[in-house]
Design an enzyme around this catalytic site. Structure first.
Site, mmCIF file in Angstrom:
data_model
loop_
_atom_site.group_PDB
_atom_site.id
_atom_site.type_symbol
_atom_site.label_atom_id
_atom_site.label_comp_id
_atom_site.label_asym_id
_atom_site.label_seq_id
_atom_site.Cartn_x
_atom_site.Cartn_y
_atom_site.Cartn_z
ATOM 1 N N GLU A 43 14.363 3.222 1.111
ATOM 2 C CA GLU A 43 15.537 2.398 0.808
ATOM 3 C C GLU A 43 16.772 2.838 1.609
ATOM 4 O OE1 GLU A 43 15.949 2.361 -3.451
ATOM 5 O OE2 GLU A 43 14.023 1.346 -3.743
ATOM 6 N N GLU A 58 7.222 -0.362 -3.750
ATOM 7 C CA GLU A 58 7.847 0.094 -5.001
ATOM 8 C C GLU A 58 8.542 -1.042 -5.722
ATOM 9 O OE1 GLU A 58 10.537 3.569 -4.922
ATOM 10 O OE2 GLU A 58 11.708 2.527 -6.460
#
Length: 407
Positions: free
Chosen positions: A167, A250
């Protein structure tokens, strides 16, 4: 009196014939008590789509503790457990912890699965801000960072893929690196071949298409990237215009709701379906063992886990998604897969009533299926479905997920 009786008999006969004729012209209800008949699902096993890598979850030992030996079997066994075929682990900053996930990784491999890893944070001395939070990799540290990942790959027993950034497109207050897509690409272009495992990248928070395309715009990084990886927080699955497998690595739907909550589990079922329908090859949940995860803190399979098992147990790595009517009727969602002459069909019924779902299969000969279904009260309940020819149908219970595995 005889005339009256004769007239009455004629009326009865005519009424009976008329009713029989009406039944012949209407759609028959093949399952008594079922009011809804969905549009037929057309499956063509000759029309292939993406190869499936698998379904999995994360085991982040520093943050949740490792799975126990029994919990590993519960997570990854395709016969007695959920059948997760991917375990996602974190690359620790401290190299002394590099082998901590090896037991879980080895367990997954022993059942035909594999491991992937993501870097949340490089050692602070390699970063522009000398901090564990935020910052980017110093270009002068590229080789050291690659060596760091390669050492982890060796210590953990071998990964199928590794991500240099988790991320990178958001700013957070925990262990992280905040990097532009071009910065991630610069590192991969320089050292992507030196990280010990194939590269999955750039793993943005929201599967941001612009971020991914900017990353892939670096030709050298593009050539050194094996898999496109990303998360779907704040996003919905969509078709990416890329020539590489796409992995959703995820997501979780709601940390405030138990993994045993049935409506929430059904939301996850639809999400997995949508990832597959978008052409993606992998679906990886967040923590494997968590109150809101597939396994509870005490190690029991929760409703979310049974939903994931409807895919993970029967659609194994290397299966191929095949052409299938994706949304034949309101609230009905279907995907289909094959391996050799075997096909697997997964159907979701989001309606509050049972639905009869017809199928028509071509490109493969099928004599019957083993049917598995999970509902608010059933967990992978199974029976046999015999068919004759290419057309058949089954009843989908209300708010349920059903998997058909051909004999």
């Amino acid at each position: 009196m005889n005339r009256i009786l004769l007239s009455l008999a004629i009326v009865i006969v005519l009424f009976g014939c008329s009713k029989e004729k009406n039944n012949d012209n209407s759609q028959p209800n093949p399952t008594p008590g079922i009011d809804t008949v969905a549009t037929a699902v057309i499956i063509n096993a000759n029309t292939t789509q993406q190869t499936i890598s698998g379904f999995g979850g994360a085991d982040i030992i520093d943050w949740t503790g490792d799975l126990t030996s029994d919990q590993r079997v519960t997570a990854v066994s395709p016969t007695s457990g959920i059948g997760l075929s991917i375990v996602r682990v974190r690359v620790p900053v401290d190299s002394s912890e590099f082998s901590q996930a090896k037991a879980t990784i080895d367990a997954c491999k022993s059942y035909g699965g594999f491991a992937i890893a993501s870097v949340w944070n490089a050692p602070a001395y390699m970063k522009t801000n000398d901090s564990t939070i935020g910052g980017t990799i110093k270009p002068t540290s590229y080789a050291d960072f690659a060596a760091h990942m390669k050492a982890f790959n060796t210590a953990s027993g071998g990964l199928v893929a590794i991500s240099p950034t988790n991320e990178p497109n958001i700013s957070v207050t925990y262990e992280s690196m905040q990097m532009a897509a071009s910065q991630v690409a610069d590192f991969v272009a320089a050292e992507g071949d030196s990280c010990g495992a194939p590269i999955m990248a750039p793993e943005p928070f929201n599967m941001d298409e612009n971020y991914i395309n900017t990353y892939l715009g670096n030709a050298a990084a593009n050539s050194k990237t094996a898999f496109i990886a990303g998360h779907i927080y704040g996003a919905t699955p969509y078709q990416l215009s890329v020539d590489k497998p796409v992995w959703m690595t995820e997501h979780y739907t709601n940390s405030n709701i138990s993994g045993d909550d049935w409506p929430n589990a059904m939301t996850a079922a639809k999400e997995i379906n949508d990832c597959m329908s978008a052409g993606w090859s992998a679906y990886v949940w967040w923590y494997i063992r968590r109150s809101y995860g597939p396994i509870s803190e005490s190690g029991n399979i929760q409703k979310l886990g049974y939903v994931m098992a409807q895919y993970a147990r029967y659609v194994r790595p290397g299966y191929t998604k095949i052409s299938c009517t994706a949304n034949p009727s309101n609230g009905i969602y279907v995907t289909a897969y094959k391996s050799g002459s075997k096909i697997v069909i997964v159907a979701i019924n989001q309606n509050s009533s049972d639905v009869y779902l017809p199928f028509n299969v071509s490109g493969v000969s099928v004599s019957g299926f083993t049917r598995y279904k999970t509902t608010s009260t059933l967990n992978l309940a199974f029976d046999n479905v015999s068919i004759s020819g290419s057309a058949f149908g089954i009843t989908l219970p209300e708010m349920s997920i059903t998997t058909l595995m051909s004999d």
